[in-house]
Each structure stands twice: as structure tokens, then as C-alpha cells.
Design an enzyme around this catalytic site. Structure first.
Site, PDB file in Angstrom:
ATOM      1  N   GLU A  78      38.092 -22.706  35.074  1.00 46.94           N
ATOM      2  CA  GLU A  78      37.874 -24.053  34.527  1.00 46.94           C
ATOM      3  C   GLU A  78      37.521 -24.047  33.045  1.00 46.94           C
ATOM      4  O   GLU A  78      37.804 -24.999  32.324  1.00 46.94           O
ATOM      5  CB  GLU A  78      36.781 -24.783  35.312  1.00 46.94           C
ATOM      6  N   LYS A 121      33.157 -37.778  45.834  1.00 45.71           N
ATOM      7  CA  LYS A 121      34.384 -37.734  46.628  1.00 45.71           C
ATOM      8  C   LYS A 121      34.664 -39.072  47.321  1.00 45.71           C
ATOM      9  O   LYS A 121      35.799 -39.550  47.333  1.00 45.71           O
ATOM     10  CB  LYS A 121      34.264 -36.621  47.676  1.00 45.71           C
ATOM     11  N   PHE A 131      26.805 -28.512  49.618  1.00 37.55           N
ATOM     12  CA  PHE A 131      27.704 -27.449  49.162  1.00 37.55           C
ATOM     13  C   PHE A 131      28.412 -27.873  47.874  1.00 37.55           C
ATOM     14  O   PHE A 131      28.952 -28.965  47.784  1.00 37.55           O
ATOM     15  CB  PHE A 131      28.736 -27.140  50.249  1.00 37.55           C
ATOM     16  N   GLN A 132      28.394 -27.003  46.901  1.00 40.43           N
ATOM     17  CA  GLN A 132      28.998 -27.238  45.583  1.00 40.43           C
ATOM     18  C   GLN A 132      28.445 -28.491  44.906  1.00 40.43           C
ATOM     19  O   GLN A 132      29.146 -29.159  44.153  1.00 40.43           O
ATOM     20  CB  GLN A 132      30.534 -27.298  45.675  1.00 40.43           C
ATOM     21  N   MET A 184      31.655  -8.087  14.843  1.00 38.46           N
ATOM     22  CA  MET A 184      30.686  -8.752  13.978  1.00 38.46           C
ATOM     23  C   MET A 184      29.272  -8.266  14.297  1.00 38.46           C
ATOM     24  O   MET A 184      28.449  -8.073  13.397  1.00 38.46           O
ATOM     25  CB  MET A 184      30.789 -10.274  14.131  1.00 38.46           C
TER      26      MET A 184
END
Lengths: 185, 584
Positions: free
Chosen positions: B51, B163, B113-114, B485
Site C-alpha cells: 500500500e 464497510k 479484526f483489521q 549519506m
């Protein structure tokens, strides 16, 4: 004015009256902004206004932590913030409410009631060995009240934080009540 | 005629109404309903491998097109993977709309969940975000999100959609412009500068003897490059373009001094230090530009043009603050200056200043030591070859680190919107996905990403996306097998005590990795091979190409102003040290 008064004229405080859209999460946005930018808050009071779509947040800010200009400009960037008024203590009316439970023997009760009456406070609840009183007034008035009660022993106390509105111009009519539209951001 | 849609259908239709042509994303549990109507939509969806890639692709797309990039992902870990791109877009003022799924409204707050508090997590890294609690609100929320992302100071917005809100029915509508404005009483960006302040700025500009135009990314956001050029040419004031503004003014222009700041040209850095007037246009006095703030341009008056009022006085108090859109303000400034000149006022002579600046430019060009025969390639050499071989108008994208600074230094930026990088947040791994997004936005242009080997390993998997979606980007890895760097700082400021910066010279095999992802992989180890490899890469247009330039590991970026030091303490390439007095 007492020495430890956070709102005193000599201290680095300033009052911001912030009109916001009355939506979920607005208070979190405002407080998160202060935390994220390292600005300190002395007190904060929030409640809906006369207009159901808007709430007013009164914030007493600590100018030692950041310049007022940056605080207001950053606050303005929040989409839900509609208007910010900077309330100079000299040109605004300020009120705060305190509730205090003080230890009080039967003999002391009368003294505390008398003291509360002098300050024009109220007796809220009387117990066997304590008494709960309230006072609304200017922050310095409340400070003085606290100093006076301190000798009896304060069990617990709760201040609401400051709320304020601009002092009305004697000539003009209710200019503070105009509709909350528009701002530069 | 009332039309009933599901929230998901309304979301996709709203995106179509916003003229979204492409979105970057990856489906999952809570966002599933939105992926169903996408099948019938004309919106192109690019399926990423992570993502974060979707977010940076949306940014790259927005950088080169000026249109908002859209990334759509699910809840929980997908939303947190989008956090880095959102923050990156916030720091660099990139218009972007993130759409995340959320657990159903009844489950919010139950540690489902999630589930994660996406709106809470992204509050301080978005211009605005919104948890949508009713399907009926979706068209309005989408319009608000696009309006806020693209107006005023652009930035990312996020729409979090449970949802069940996607599944519930709503009655379709499309809010008018007025309805959107009415719904946002606290949002009225000021685009037109204050007339009196603009006149005052014009007066200061005409009076200045040592002025500098200090141009930032706001000039590009405001599409003000043409106006800027007219202002510079009319007044003959030299221009510095910050890291975010490369391309806003042509590098080949005689008035262009290049990039200022920590790794800017000695000329740009010194000219700002010595100037008597800094005309800051859409720049924000970033610490990488100012060095030690108290010692920055001590004798300069400041005109500060910025659309964000909070930038005025944040770092340095301006003498003339102007809140407004850079293009509109510069155009008004031009009018004011022309009027003053016509009414007989004279501009102070900037001739001596320009000769002084030209002297610096002759004495302090960018410099590096060519590699000894048989020794490893020099990264600067690779960049010169890449630059010289690139077709006109090539878009260059970089990650973050030494390679980014060399690219900004050694590329010649002639046109706006040909440079894409992560300036404010400094996001390693930005280049590969941002290049893919840029190529999607400008398929007509060659897109080269110049990346480091450390950066590349953070997001390289998106080259699978590029291969499958036929997005032929070109990646040049300046592979010194170090976090270069960091290594430079450890060498210079930590007594060469190298701590956790060696990425191993043997793993991974970048060529094999590239090939396994459907790209052409080319390795370059000898300076002789560079040109032909680059020509080959430029000739391939049906798939991505990865060129692994094995470069010297101890090369450092110069000039350099060490962090926290004054710009007067700029460290030069050793070959120029003896001329140092000349900068005084």
C-alpha cells in the site's frame, strides 16, 4: 491578584475563543494540534453555542511556549475552525466556575458559610465533617476564594477552566452575535 | 428522478464525477464492496504490491500532472501502510486523496479484526480527514476531500469508510460548488495578495541592490513558472530554486544560480547570505535551506509570498508578508513594478551584484574527482551521462540521500514538473513507486528514477506492478553498497566510525532481481560501459529497465553546510578550498 494565578495580568497567558463546526473529532483536532506543535494550554472549555452547528472552545494558552500569532494561524488551518477571536483580558469578560469540598467541623461550618456568602458563592452540599461550595467569578476572584478556604483544608476541588466573551462596546449593539461566516486561511 | 445506489457505487461514481482517471490501490476485507462497482467503472485501477507503493504512485502522478492522486486501500495494516505517503504528501504539499476501508460502524471501537483508528492516526499528517458514518454523506465528503486537497496550499486528504457504509443504500446526488463551500464555513483560502503589500514589495524590489529570488515549491503548485521568469527577466534578479522548485526556472538561464541549502551550489548559498533582499516565493525557510537560522542572510529584508498564512513568520519574520497564490501575486507584482517604472521611478543598479554573483559561479562550479583508471565509477559521472543521454523533457524522480542531492545538482532542469522527489519528509523508497505514478500521469514522457541501493530495496517490489501494468519506467541505481549519506556523516562527523551503514556489496543481485520482476536488468561497472547501457535503457519502451551502476563507495556530496552550522561555513570540494576567500 494572587501570585500563583495562571491567568494574571503579569503571566504569559492569552485567551483564544475558537468557534468550530460542531462535529465529531473537533476537540481532538484542536488538542492534537497543540500537542504536535508544542503549544501549552492552561485551560480549555468547550460546549455548544446558541447555534446548533457550532461549538465554542475557549483556550487559555501559554505564550511562553510559542508566539500567539503562530498558534492562531496554525489553528486556522484546521478546516473545522470557523473563527478565532483573541480575547485580551482587558477587553473581555471572563468567568470561571469552581467547586470545592472543604474540611469543616461543626464549629467551622458557620465560618465557611459566611466566607462563601461574602464571595457570593453557593453551598452545594453539607456533610458531617466537610462542606462543598461553588463560586463563579473572575479567575482572580476564584483564586482569592481558594486562598481563603485553604486554611480549613481542601479535600478536593475542580475548576472548569476559563470561558470568556468580548466586552460589549457600549455604543454598538450585540456585535459579537453576528453570523459565523468566513475567514482567511 | 431519485436513483438509489449502494455507498460503494456512490463512491465510485463520485470519483468519476471528480474526473479521476486512475487510482492506485490494493483491496482487502473492509474495502471489498468498493472494488465491485470498480469492475464496471472507466477508472483505471493499478494493483500495487504494497500500500505504501499506492500512496507514492498517487504522489508521483500528482507531482507531474498537478491533479490529485488517488490511493484506495483497506483498513488496519493497509491504512497504516498509507501513513508514510500521506505524511510525505503533507510535507511537500502534494494534492492527494486517500480512501481507506474501515470496520463496520457497529464494530468501531471494539478492536475488531483489521481495525485501527485511521482518522486519529492520520490527523496530523493530512490537511483534513473524515470518517464517513452514512452512505448518504459520501458524495459530499468526496467533493470536500478533492476541494480541500487541491485548493489553497495543496495537501493530502483522507476518507475513511466503514464497510457497512459502503454496503448501505443512499439516494444519489451531486453537490454544487456552493453547497460544498457552504458545508465548509471554516475554509476560505486567500489567493489574492494584499494590494498595499504588493506595492510595498515592488518598492523594495526596485530599491534593492543585492536582491535574490528565493523560489520554492509553491511556485510550481501555483503554476507560476512563466510569471516568475517574466519577473526575473524584467528586474534582472538572480534566482535560486530550492529542492522542491527545481525546474521552476530553467537551469540554463543566465540568472539561474541553482539550488540553495545544505548541498546547494556555493553561489546560491552565498548569494542568499550576502543579499539585501530575499524575495521568497512559495518557499518556507526550511532548515536545510537556512542552515543556522540566526546567521541566515543577516542583512536581507524579506518579502514572503505564501498561500499558507502560517508560513509567514514561522521561521523568519518577513518585512513584507503577502498571503496569496504565487502566480496571482507575481502577476500583480509585475503590474506594480511596471507602473512604477513607467511613472519614472528607477530600479537600483543590480549590475555590480550580478557581476559579483557571476564571479562566484565561475570560481565555484560543481566539482568532483574523476575516477582513476580501473577504479569504480563516480556517481556524478553516471548522472552526467544519464542527463546527456536523456530525451528532452525527461522526468526525473529520486529517492532520498546522496543520489538525490547529486541528481538535483547535476541534472539540468529546464521545464517545470520534470523533477519529482521527497523533499520535506525525506522518504527513502520514494523513487520507484513515484516514478511509476509519474509515468502513468505522463505516458508521453521518458521517466528516469535515479535511486540509491538502500532506497531501491525498500520499495522495489512495485516494479512487478510496473511490468504487469506495462508502465515502462527506467531506474538507475547509484549502487555504492552503503547507506551513503549516513556513511558520509559518519565519516565527517563521527571520526569515520561506521555504524550499520554497509549494505554488503554482494547481495542482492540487482540485475537478477530486476529480471525476476519482468524488467530488463543491466549492470555497469566500467565508465566505458555507461553510455551504451544508458542508450540501451533509453531504447527499451515495452518494459521497465533497471541499470545497476556500481559506484565508488567513499564519494561524498559537496558543497555541504553541516547541520546546525551557518551557511557561511559551507564546506567546498577540496579543489576549491584555496579560493575560499573569494566567497567573503
Amino acid at each position: 491578584m494572587s501570585g500563583n494565578n495562571p491567568y494574571g495580568q503579569d503571566s504569559q497567558h492569552h485567551v483564544l475563543s475558537v468557534l468550530v463546526q460542531n462535529r465529531p473529532g473537533v476537540l481532538a483536532r484542536v488538542s492534537a494540534l497543540f500537542a504536535r506543535r508544542g503549544y501549552n494550554i492552561f485551560s480549555l472549555a468547550v460546549a455548544p453555542t446558541e447555534h446548533a452547528d457550532y461549538s465554542r472552545i475557549t483556550i487559555v494558552v501559554d505564550l511562553a511556549s510559542a508566539p500567539l500569532e503562530q498558534m492562531t494561524k496554525q489553528l486556522f488551518k484546521l478546516i473545522d475552525v470557523v473563527r478565532i477571536s483573541e480575547l485580551d483580558p482587558r477587553h473581555s469578560v471572563e468567568r470561571e466556575l469552581i467547586m470545592v469540598t472543604v474540611k469543616a467541623t461543626a464549629e467551622q461550618r458557620g465560618q465557611i458559610v459566611e466566607l462563601t456568602n461574602i464571595f457570593e458563592g453557593k453551598i452545594l452540599s453539607v456533610g458531617v465533617d466537610a462542606i462543598t461550595v461553588s463560586l463563579d467569578g473572575s479567575p482572580s476572584n476564584i483564586d482569592d476564594f481558594m486562598v481563603a478556604l485553604n486554611q480549613y483544608g481542601i479535600v478536593e476541588s475542580q475548576r472548569t477552566g476559563l470561558v470568556a466573551l468580548p466586552k460589549l462596546d457600549r455604543a454598538a449593539t450585540a456585535s459579537a452575535a453576528k453570523s459565523p461566516k468566513g475567514k482567511a486561511s | 428522478m431519485k436513483e438509489t445506489l449502494t455507498g460503494a457505487q456512490a463512491l465510485i461514481r463520485a470519483l468519476e464525477h471528480e474526473n479521476v482517471e486512475v487510482m492506485f490501490g490494493l483491496p482487502g476485507g473492509c474495502i471489498l464492496p468498493a472494488y465491485d462497482p470498480l469492475i464496471e467503472s472507466k477508472i483505471r485501477h493499478i494493483l500495487v504490491r504494497h500500500e505504501q507503493g499506492a500512496g507514492h504512485m498517487a504522489e508521483g502522478y500528482a507531482h507531474v500532472t498537478g491533479r490529485p492522486g488517488v490511493a484506495m486501500v483497506t483498513s488496519g495494516p493497509a491504512a497504516t501502510n498509507l501513513v508514510t505517503p500521506l505524511c510525505d504528501a503533507y510535507m511537500d504539499s502534494i494534492p492527494m486523496v486517500g480512501i481507506t476501508g474501515q470496520v463496520p460502524t457497529a464494530a468501531i471501537g471494539t478492536d475488531a479484526f483489521q481495525e485501527c483508528d485511521t482518522v486519529g492516526i492520520t490527523r496530523s499528517i493530512t490537511k483534513h480527514n473524515e470518517l464517513v458514518m452514512s452512505a448518504q454523506d459520501l458524495p459530499m465528503v468526496v467533493r470536500q476531500a478533492f476541494h480541500i486537497a487541491t485548493t489553497g496550499r495543496p495537501g493530502p486528504t483522507l476518507i475513511d469508510i466503514p464497510k457497512d457504509v459502503l454496503q448501505n443504500e443512499m439516494t444519489w446526488y451531486w453537490p454544487s460548488d456552493d453547497e460544498v463551500l457552504d458545508s465548509l464555513p471554516g475554509y476560505r483560502p486567500n489567493v489574492k495578495g494584499h494590494t498595499k503589500m504588493i506595492k510595498e514589495a515592488a518598492r523594495l524590489i526596485l530599491a534593492a541592490r543585492q536582491p535574490i529570488l528565493y523560489v520554492g515549491g509553491g511556485v510550481l503548485k501555483a503554476r507560476a513558472a512563466a510569471a516568475l521568469r517574466e519577473l526575473a527577466e524584467l528586474t534582472q534578479i538572480p534566482v535560486v530554486t530550492t529542492l522542491m522548485a527545481r525546474g521552476a526556472f530553467p537551469d540554463s538561464h543566465p540568472l539561474c544560480l541553482g539550488m540553495p541549502g545544505m548541498h546547494g551550489t556555493a553561489t546560491a548559498v552565498t548569494a542568499m547570505q550576502k543579499s539585501d533582499l530575499l524575495i521568497a516565493l512559495g518557499s518556507r525557510f526550511d532548515d536545510r535551506v537556512t542552515g543556522k537560522v540566526s546567521a541566515f542572510a543577516p542583512d536581507a529584508k524579506i518579502i514572503h509570498v505564501d498561500i499558507d498564512p502560517a508560513e509567514q513568520g514561522k521561521v523568519r519574520r518577513p518585512d513584507v508578508p503577502i498571503v496569496g497564490d504565487c502566480r496571482l501575486v507575481i502577476e500583480e507584482m509585475l503590474k506594480a513594478i511596471k507602473e512604477m517604472l513607467q511613472s519614472g521611478e528607477k530600479q537600483a543598479d543590480v549590475g555590480p551584484w550580478r557581476s559579483r554573483v557571476s564571479g562566484w559561479r565561475e570560481q565555484f562550479p560543481l566539482a568532483y574527482d574523476q575516477s582513476e583508471p580501473g577504479a569504480a565509477l563516480k556517481p556524478q559521472f553516471c548522472l552526467e551521462k544519464l542527463r546527456d543521454g536523456a530525451p528532452e523533457g525527461t522526468i526525473v524522480v529520486s529517492g532520498v540521500g546522496q543520489h538525490q542531492m547529486w541528481t538535483s545538482q547535476y541534472w539540468n532542469f529546464e521545464e517545470p514538473y520534470t523533477w519529482v522527489n521527497s523533499g520535506g519528509l525525506g522518504t527513502m523508497g520514494f523513487a520507484v513507486p513515484a516514478a511509476i505514478g509519474a509515468k502513468v500521469g505522463r505516458p508521453d514522457k521518458t521517466v528516469w528514477a535515479v535511486d540509491g541501493d538502500g532506497c531501491f530495496q525498500m520499495t522495489a517490489q512495485e516494479l512487478v506492478t510496473a511490468s504487469l501494468e506495462r508502465i515502462p519506467v527506467k531506474i538507475g541505481i547509484l549502487n555504492n553498497s552503503y547507506l551513503g549519506m549516513v556513511r558520509q556523516w559518519q565519516e565527517m562527523f563521527y571520526d569515520e566510525r561506521y555504524s550499520e551503514v554497509n549494505l554488503s556489496g554482494t547481495l542482492p543481485d540487482f540485475v537478477k532481481w530486476a529480471e525476476s520482476m519482468g524488467c530488463v536488468g543491466i549492470r555497469v561497472e566500467d565508465p566505458q560501459e555507461a553510455e551504451s547501457a544508458i542508450d540501451k535503457a533509453n531504447s527499451i519502451n515495452d518494459r521497465p529497465v533497471v541499470v545497476d551502476f556500481r559506484v565508488a563507495e567513499d564519494e561524498k556530496v559537496f558543497p555541504m553546510v553541516p547541520a546546525g552550522k551557518s551557511n557561511d561555513d559551507i564546506l567546498l570540494h577540496h579543489s576549491q578550498d584555496s579560493r575560499r576567500e573569494f566567497l567573503k
